[in-house]
Design a protein around this motif. Structure first.
Motif, PDB file in Angstrom:
ATOM      1  N   GLY A  53       0.799  -1.216   0.000  1.00  0.00           N
ATOM      2  CA  GLY A  53       0.000   0.000   0.000  1.00  0.00           C
ATOM      3  C   GLY A  53       0.831   1.265   0.000  1.00  0.00           C
ATOM      4  N   LEU A  54       2.040   1.198   0.576  1.00  0.00           N
ATOM      5  CA  LEU A  54       2.877   2.387   0.700  1.00  0.00           C
ATOM      6  C   LEU A  54       4.146   2.250  -0.119  1.00  0.00           C
ATOM      7  CD1 LEU A  54       2.718   3.079   4.553  1.00  0.00           C
ATOM      8  CD2 LEU A  54       1.051   3.665   2.764  1.00  0.00           C
ATOM      9  N   ALA A  55       4.609   3.366  -0.647  1.00  0.00           N
ATOM     10  CA  ALA A  55       5.921   3.457  -1.278  1.00  0.00           C
ATOM     11  C   ALA A  55       6.761   4.457  -0.497  1.00  0.00           C
ATOM     12  CB  ALA A  55       5.798   3.881  -2.740  1.00  0.00           C
ATOM     13  N   GLU A  56       8.072   4.393  -0.714  1.00  0.00           N
ATOM     14  CA  GLU A  56       8.960   5.317  -0.017  1.00  0.00           C
ATOM     15  C   GLU A  56       8.595   6.763  -0.326  1.00  0.00           C
ATOM     16  OE1 GLU A  56      11.179   1.447  -0.631  1.00  0.00           O
ATOM     17  OE2 GLU A  56       9.841   2.709  -1.814  1.00  0.00           O
ATOM     18  N   ASN A  57       9.122   7.668   0.488  1.00  0.00           N
ATOM     19  CA  ASN A  57       8.894   9.108   0.335  1.00  0.00           C
ATOM     20  C   ASN A  57       7.429   9.484   0.542  1.00  0.00           C
ATOM     21  OD1 ASN A  57      11.672   9.554  -0.369  1.00  0.00           O
ATOM     22  ND2 ASN A  57      11.198   8.780  -2.428  1.00  0.00           N
ATOM     23  N   SER A  58       6.792   8.784   1.472  1.00  0.00           N
ATOM     24  CA  SER A  58       5.425   9.109   1.902  1.00  0.00           C
ATOM     25  C   SER A  58       4.444   9.147   0.743  1.00  0.00           C
ATOM     26  CB  SER A  58       5.415  10.440   2.675  1.00  0.00           C
ATOM     27  OG  SER A  58       6.152  10.327   3.865  1.00  0.00           O
ATOM     28  N   ARG A  59       4.397   8.073  -0.001  1.00  0.00           N
ATOM     29  CA  ARG A  59       3.429   7.930  -1.089  1.00  0.00           C
ATOM     30  C   ARG A  59       2.507   6.757  -0.785  1.00  0.00           C
ATOM     31  NH1 ARG A  59       6.355   6.443  -5.998  1.00  0.00           N
ATOM     32  NH2 ARG A  59       7.987   5.726  -4.609  1.00  0.00           N
ATOM     33  N   PRO A  60       1.162   7.029  -0.775  1.00  0.00           N
ATOM     34  CA  PRO A  60       0.509   8.338  -0.920  1.00  0.00           C
ATOM     35  C   PRO A  60       0.627   9.150   0.367  1.00  0.00           C
ATOM     36  CG  PRO A  60      -1.128   6.651  -0.507  1.00  0.00           C
ATOM     37  CD  PRO A  60       0.182   5.931  -0.640  1.00  0.00           C
ATOM     38  N   ALA A  61       0.115  10.345   0.346  1.00  0.00           N
ATOM     39  CA  ALA A  61       0.271  11.262   1.478  1.00  0.00           C
ATOM     40  C   ALA A  61      -0.514  10.798   2.690  1.00  0.00           C
ATOM     41  CB  ALA A  61      -0.194  12.662   1.067  1.00  0.00           C
ATOM     42  N   ASP A  62      -0.014  11.165   3.869  1.00  0.00           N
ATOM     43  CA  ASP A  62      -0.728  10.861   5.112  1.00  0.00           C
ATOM     44  C   ASP A  62      -2.171  11.350   5.061  1.00  0.00           C
ATOM     45  OD1 ASP A  62       1.826  10.128   5.831  1.00  0.00           O
ATOM     46  OD2 ASP A  62       1.910  11.357   7.648  1.00  0.00           O
ATOM     47  N   SER A  63      -2.391  12.480   4.412  1.00  0.00           N
ATOM     48  CA  SER A  63      -3.730  13.073   4.392  1.00  0.00           C
ATOM     49  C   SER A  63      -4.746  12.178   3.699  1.00  0.00           C
ATOM     50  CB  SER A  63      -3.693  14.434   3.699  1.00  0.00           C
ATOM     51  OG  SER A  63      -3.212  14.305   2.360  1.00  0.00           O
ATOM     52  N   THR A  64      -4.288  11.282   2.811  1.00  0.00           N
ATOM     53  CA  THR A  64      -5.204  10.353   2.154  1.00  0.00           C
ATOM     54  C   THR A  64      -5.366   9.060   2.923  1.00  0.00           C
ATOM     55  OG1 THR A  64      -3.501   9.272   0.792  1.00  0.00           O
ATOM     56  CG2 THR A  64      -4.512  11.281  -0.085  1.00  0.00           C
ATOM     57  N   LEU A  65      -4.454   8.785   3.851  1.00  0.00           N
ATOM     58  CA  LEU A  65      -4.457   7.517   4.591  1.00  0.00           C
ATOM     59  C   LEU A  65      -5.177   7.631   5.931  1.00  0.00           C
ATOM     60  CD1 LEU A  65      -0.747   6.513   3.906  1.00  0.00           C
ATOM     61  CD2 LEU A  65      -2.777   5.603   2.766  1.00  0.00           C
ATOM     62  N   LEU A  66      -4.998   8.759   6.628  1.00  0.00           N
ATOM     63  CA  LEU A  66      -5.605   8.907   7.954  1.00  0.00           C
ATOM     64  C   LEU A  66      -7.126   8.777   7.920  1.00  0.00           C
ATOM     65  CD1 LEU A  66      -3.277  11.711   9.291  1.00  0.00           C
ATOM     66  CD2 LEU A  66      -3.535   9.443  10.323  1.00  0.00           C
ATOM     67  N   PRO A  67      -7.832   9.350   6.934  1.00  0.00           N
ATOM     68  CA  PRO A  67      -9.297   9.228   6.955  1.00  0.00           C
ATOM     69  C   PRO A  67      -9.808   7.806   6.750  1.00  0.00           C
ATOM     70  CG  PRO A  67      -8.611  11.087   5.591  1.00  0.00           C
ATOM     71  CD  PRO A  67      -7.384  10.297   5.887  1.00  0.00           C
TER      72      PRO A  67
END
Length: 565
Positions: A53-67
């Protein structure tokens, strides 16, 4: 299986190619019944996870994951060599761990992804065992990583294992299990991670694992063909487990949904409903395409797709999951929650066309008149952003005998729908109470008690001293404004002495919370309060017995809830 065969599906008998690109729809006129008075487990967002689900360098952004309240992830091994669909290696579990931690997600480490090819190309036992040692030692050296929740020893052995070159897989499992345990006696082991559930294959595996003392801590397989199999597969596994005298294992379905399903919200609603009913601990969206998109949930600089909104509705659930039943086996299905603190019923459903009905029972606590909001999200695919779901209607309806029937006309089988029912008097402007059993729980246990808020709490928060046993609870909270909030903590502490835990939020500095003794374990009503300074929007609040950069708490306080006012 999912992520590598998008161009050439040379599958075994579990062929995901048999899944149609569009979800089948039964005849219109189906009914989904939601019994709000029948909770069956706390909301933990079990199916809000992803393979790679995650790639390096914060992809995707936290703002899309927290909700979307990411429950957990399966990420490649440290030093990943895997090149899915020709992409460069990425998603190294230790490198993405800081972001996973920021959003409250645990990680399984998929060990064979140290290899570059899929199906994996076996080299030799000397090569494999040397790689196992390298991977485990890399994790042991990562002393600030505390969110690793399992070693996945192999992936899809019923498809990828080279018996001719490496010998029988059951023997290989024993050898690899012992190699990991020689270095790491603490981290759970996950497997066998088969491409499909097959009773005879599983029976042979479990029998050998039991006889050799190498049973997995978390049992795992994939559901990539058809969500209608999930219930029968889980039931059959539980019967098999019992017949072999094996204590119940936690279940993870760490790949679900085929290529023609994973970006179809209506179909995903059916998967999530069946995974929740089945009682799995975690489930991860299959990886078919690109890194850094949470498996197609975001596109174009972190814009949400239609399917993201389904997971956002799922992420908004709090309290307890409540029972849903459907009149069709292949069409309409959905999942629902009830937040007793705010008196919100949240229903997500789909996989059906035409006019259908949602019947709700057990609504007595909401009063005789309720506000009903119906919303939809389309099947936009993974390349088209959807800025917001569509509100179909907002109406005031009468509840009679705790019952309400809502007709939903013009449904599209590929779309998903949300039905929110709440008192006409309104609900708090933001969620203030967060139940501990709804939070991300690491190496502690969700328990139940009649005196606990919502009926559940988190106890056995009793590990410290190593990132493999650090015990903590992460609350993902959403507040309307940047400011200081009074945080009240409901707890129990039966030690007879003051207990302490560490408190930190958004990765900031640690402070200490003290819990005076209470009358007994599992008997709630006591509270302590402190102040937290939060940013507007999503924040992660950690209460810890042990955690990186925190020297450790004392005693064994049990957590009921936090409340922000």
């Amino acid at each position: 299986m999912s992520r590598f065969r998008v161009l050439a599906l040379a599958l075994v008998t579990t062929a995901t190619a048999l899944v149609t690109a569009s979800p089948p729809a039964a005849a219109a006129g189906a009914t989904l019944t939601v019994d709000v008075a029948q909770p069956f487990r706390p909301v933990t967002h079990v199916a809000s996870g992803g393979l790679y689900g995650l790639a390096e360098n914060s992809r995707p952004a936290d703002s899309t994951l927290l909700p979307i309240k990411v429950n957990s992830l399966t990420q490649p091994a440290p030093g990943v060599g895997q090149r899915p669909n020709g992409q460069p290696p990425g998603g190294d579990s230790l490198l993405v761990s800081p972001q996973a931690t920021r959003v409250g997600a645990g990680e399984f480490i998929r060990m064979p992804d140290i290899y570059p090819d899929f199906p994996y190309r076996w080299v030799s036992w000397d090569d494999w065992l040397a790689k196992v040692n390298t991977m485990v030692n890399a994790r042991l050296s990562a002393t600030t990583v505390s969110n690793v929740i399992g070693w996945e020893l192999w992936n899809e052995p019923d498809y990828t294992w080279n018996t001719a070159a490496a010998g029988n897989f059951n023997d290989a499992w024993v050898r690899t299990h012992r190699a990991v345990r020689a270095l790491d006696t603490l981290t759970p082991i996950v497997g066998p991670s088969t491409a499909t559930y097959n009773r005879s294959w599983m029976q042979s595996f479990l029998t050998n694992a039991k006889n050799t003392g190498t049973l997995p801590d978390i049992i795992c397989w994939h559901e990539l063909q058809n969500p209608t199999r999930i219930a029968s597969d889980i039931a059959d596994y539980r019967n098999l487990e019992s017949s072999l005298g094996i204590s119940p294992r936690r279940i993870s379905i760490n790949e679900y949904a085929a290529t023609g399903e994973v970006d179809v919200p209506g179909r995903i609603a059916s998967y999530v409903a069946k995974l929740e009913r089945g009682g799995v601990e975690s489930a991860h969206r299959a990886f078919w395409y690109e890194y850094g998109t949470m498996n197609g949930l975001v596109v174009n600089n972190n814009q949400p797709t239609g399917t993201w909104w389904l997971y956002k509705w799922y992420g908004d659930m709090a309290g307890n999951m409540v029972t849903t039943t459907t009149t069709t086996t292949t069409g309409l299905d959905g999942f629902a929650s009830y937040d007793g603190t705010r008196k919100i019923v949240n229903v997500v459903f789909g996989n059906e066309a035409g006019t259908n009905t949602v019947n709700l029972t057990g609504l007595g606590a909401l009063g005789s008149s309720v506000r009903v909001t119906l919303t939809s999200t389309p099947s936009s695919g993974r390349f088209t952003a959807v800025t917001a779901p569509t509100t179909i209607s907002t109406t005031t309806q009468t509840v009679s005998g705790g019952r309400l029937s809502v007709s939903v006309p013009g449904m599209v089988a590929t779309s998903a729908y949300q039905l929110v029912v709440e008192p006409v008097s309104g609900v708090p402007a933001y969620q203030q109470r967060y139940e501990a059993e709804n939070a991300s729980v690491f190496r502690a246990q969700r328990l139940s008690a009649s005196s606990a808020s919502g009926g559940g709490y988190v106890g056995r928060i009793d590990n410290s001293g190593t990132p493999r046993t650090d015990s903590y609870v992460d609350f993902v909270v959403n507040v309307p404004a940047a400011r200081s909030y009074t945080m009240t903590i409901g707890y129990a502490n039966g030690t007879g002495a003051t207990a302490t835990q560490g408190l930190a939020y958004n990765g900031g500095a640690w402070s200490t919370v003290s819990y005076p003794p209470t009358s007994a374990w599992g008997e709630f009503g006591a509270t302590v309060s402190t102040t937290v300074t939060l940013r507007a929007g999503y924040n992660v609040i950690r209460l810890a017995k042990g955690s990186p950069f925190f020297s450790g708490g004392t005693g064994y306080a049990e957590l009921d809830y936090i409340q922000l006012t």
